[in-house]
Design an enzyme around this catalytic site. Structure first.
Site, PDB file in Angstrom:
ATOM      1  N   THR A 171      -0.327  -7.075  -7.012  1.00  0.00           N
ATOM      2  CA  THR A 171      -0.087  -5.706  -7.481  1.00  0.00           C
ATOM      3  C   THR A 171       1.328  -5.274  -7.105  1.00  0.00           C
ATOM      4  O   THR A 171       1.722  -5.341  -5.945  1.00  0.00           O
ATOM      5  CB  THR A 171      -1.118  -4.738  -6.885  1.00  0.00           C
ATOM      6  OG1 THR A 171      -2.420  -5.087  -7.361  1.00  0.00           O
ATOM      7  CG2 THR A 171      -0.811  -3.305  -7.295  1.00  0.00           C
TER       8      THR A 171
ATOM      9  N   HIS B 269      -2.008   1.796 -12.830  1.00  0.00           N
ATOM     10  CA  HIS B 269      -2.886   1.964 -11.671  1.00  0.00           C
ATOM     11  C   HIS B 269      -3.936   3.037 -11.936  1.00  0.00           C
ATOM     12  O   HIS B 269      -4.302   3.820 -11.062  1.00  0.00           O
ATOM     13  CB  HIS B 269      -2.077   2.304 -10.419  1.00  0.00           C
ATOM     14  CG  HIS B 269      -2.614   1.668  -9.163  1.00  0.00           C
ATOM     15  ND1 HIS B 269      -2.124   0.476  -8.666  1.00  0.00           N
ATOM     16  CD2 HIS B 269      -3.603   2.033  -8.320  1.00  0.00           C
ATOM     17  CE1 HIS B 269      -2.773   0.161  -7.563  1.00  0.00           C
ATOM     18  NE2 HIS B 269      -3.686   1.080  -7.338  1.00  0.00           N
TER      19      HIS B 269
ATOM     20  N   LYS C 256       0.224  -7.494 -11.648  1.00  0.00           N
ATOM     21  CA  LYS C 256      -0.447  -6.260 -12.064  1.00  0.00           C
ATOM     22  C   LYS C 256       0.467  -5.054 -11.848  1.00  0.00           C
ATOM     23  O   LYS C 256       1.097  -4.925 -10.800  1.00  0.00           O
ATOM     24  CB  LYS C 256      -1.734  -6.072 -11.254  1.00  0.00           C
ATOM     25  CG  LYS C 256      -2.574  -4.858 -11.651  1.00  0.00           C
ATOM     26  CD  LYS C 256      -3.877  -4.846 -10.862  1.00  0.00           C
ATOM     27  CE  LYS C 256      -4.800  -3.721 -11.304  1.00  0.00           C
ATOM     28  NZ  LYS C 256      -4.276  -2.398 -10.932  1.00  0.00           N
TER      29      LYS C 256
ATOM     30  N   SER D  53     -10.207  -6.714  -3.969  1.00  0.00           N
ATOM     31  CA  SER D  53      -9.014  -6.014  -3.503  1.00  0.00           C
ATOM     32  C   SER D  53      -8.689  -6.355  -2.057  1.00  0.00           C
ATOM     33  O   SER D  53      -9.582  -6.590  -1.232  1.00  0.00           O
ATOM     34  CB  SER D  53      -9.229  -4.502  -3.622  1.00  0.00           C
ATOM     35  OG  SER D  53      -8.189  -3.784  -2.986  1.00  0.00           O
TER      36      SER D  53
ATOM     37  N   TYR E 197      -1.793  -7.005  -1.920  1.00  0.00           N
ATOM     38  CA  TYR E 197      -0.729  -6.025  -1.702  1.00  0.00           C
ATOM     39  C   TYR E 197       0.278  -6.641  -0.735  1.00  0.00           C
ATOM     40  O   TYR E 197      -0.112  -7.353   0.201  1.00  0.00           O
ATOM     41  CB  TYR E 197      -1.279  -4.743  -1.085  1.00  0.00           C
ATOM     42  CG  TYR E 197      -2.016  -3.840  -2.045  1.00  0.00           C
ATOM     43  CD1 TYR E 197      -1.395  -3.366  -3.190  1.00  0.00           C
ATOM     44  CD2 TYR E 197      -3.329  -3.450  -1.792  1.00  0.00           C
ATOM     45  CE1 TYR E 197      -2.073  -2.528  -4.069  1.00  0.00           C
ATOM     46  CE2 TYR E 197      -4.011  -2.611  -2.659  1.00  0.00           C
ATOM     47  CZ  TYR E 197      -3.367  -2.158  -3.799  1.00  0.00           C
ATOM     48  OH  TYR E 197      -4.030  -1.337  -4.667  1.00  0.00           O
TER      49      TYR E 197
END
Length: 387
Positions: free
Chosen positions: A160, A280, A256, A111, A134
């Site tokens: 994402t 999520h 995603k 992440s 992100y």
């Protein structure tokens, strides 16, 4: 270890142990949803409603769960999902989980909001992994993140799309979530009951967001990090940004957070290699449909043009098999592997993967199938699964 891992027979066993060993704020961060948590619960409940057809007198010898996900070999259709603050479930958590995944033969995704950095994981594992991105307002920072992922030989980028506005996560607010924990009386009392966790954290210097501190502008410590993250998630994210990221990255791209057939068609138009059907983990839009309930409509909308994966609610190998039966090429697990990590570190993550593999293999056999190419809706009881 106080318990022989061979006696750990389900993901639920590991969840119970993780709850005892991980500080409250980090356990709750992983094991909670937005607002009323209705979508979080639906993700699991809707899997349970799907029933399997038992078949007998069928040759079950020579079974295989092997597949590929975005061109990468996997011993089963499972990858470790990107999860924030993984290194707060267990010291050096991302590094240990990445190694467990690589050793077992499934992909690992790091992440953006990890504790261990891209470089930490790359140096520790020396094997390819995926990186999750992100989109922030600071496009220079994003471009640098992409370049760092390239330099670390990441084999796919997971973008994402569903967290530009943070969902209402009430437990995080009540717990005063921070990394590391703020030394309040309530937190100190709770930490005193988690000696294993505390000893692990004392043995590492990785206690903040490794991909951000020292890399983003004017972010040099925790106080500056807090203000930066509060203003950086970009609510203007659009499909044009997806195109820019695709060009900058130049490799395998997975999108995603798709939960609607119309968005699935737009995702396919973008030229991405795969999409992940995901809400999520029920942590964003409470009241949204479960991932498994919308999977068939998304497969119908875009499954001929790109790989369709699923996350959300997977707690067993049977859940994985049900998702494959409804058209998923692969799945991702988040909470399941975090339970293993929080309970027993790297060995716990390995145990999670062993459990899922065994459950999936046995279930496939008892449904009369020998490999994934034979798994479709015919293994499910009509009327129990979403059309």
């Amino acid at each position: 270890m106080s318990q022989n891992l061979s006696t750990i027979t389900s993901i639920e066993d590991l969840r119970v142990i993780a709850q005892k060993r991980v500080p409250r704020m980090f356990y709750d961060y992983a094991d909670s949803g937005a607002w009323t948590e209705s979508t979080y619960r639906a993700n699991e409940d809707d899997f349970r409603r799907i029933k399997l057809r038992q078949r007998v007198a069928v040759d079950m010898e020579g079974r295989s769960l092997a597949t590929t996900m975005a061109g990468q070999d996997a011993i089963m259709p499972v990858a470790l999902a990107p999860t924030g603050l993984t290194g707060m479930q267990h010291a050096n958590g991302e590094m240990l989980a990445a190694r467990a995944a690589a050793d077992f033969g499934v992909p690992f995704t790091l992440s953006t909001m990890s504790i261990c950095s891209i470089e930490d994981v790359a140096q520790f594992t020396r094997r390819p992994f995926w990186f999750q991105l992100y989109v922030m307002r600071d496009r220079e920072f994003i471009a640098n993140l992409i370049d760092r992922a390239k330099a670390a030989n990441c084999s796919a980028l997971v973008l994402t799309l569903d967290l530009q506005i943070l969902g209402q996560r009430h437990k995080d607010i009540k717990n005063g979530l921070s990394a590391p924990p703020k030394p309040t009386l309530r937190n100190l009392i709770n930490l005193a009951t988690k000696p294993r966790w505390c000893m692990g954290m004392l043995g590492t210097n990785r206690r903040s967001f490794g991909n951000i501190v020292g890399h983003a502008k004017n972010v040099t410590d925790l106080s500056s990090l807090s203000s930066w993250t509060a203003e950086q998630f970009d609510p203007r994210l659009s499909w044009a940004d997806v195109e820019w990221i695709k060009q900058r990255w130049g490799g395998k791209l997975i999108l995603k957070g798709i939960l609607d057939a119309e968005d699935a068609r737009l995702a396919a138009d973008s030229g991405a290699d795969a999409l992940i059907v995901s809400n999520h983990g029920g942590r964003q839009l409470d009241g949204a449909l479960s991932s498994i309930s919308v999977l068939p409509s998304i497969v119908e909308a875009a499954g001929s043009r790109m790989e369709i994966w699923l996350d959300g609610g997977i707690r067993s190998g049977q859940d994985v098999l049900k998702a494959v039966a409804l058209g998923a090429r692969g799945t991702m697990i988040g909470r399941a592997f975090l339970y293993g990590l929080g309970a027993y570190g790297e060995a716990g993550v390995k145990r999670v993967l062993e459990i899922l593999y065994k459950e999936m293999d046995v279930t496939m056999a008892l449904c009369g199938r020998k490999n994934l190419s034979q798994v479709d809706r015919s293994i499910l009881v009509p009327g129990t699964y979403p059309e």
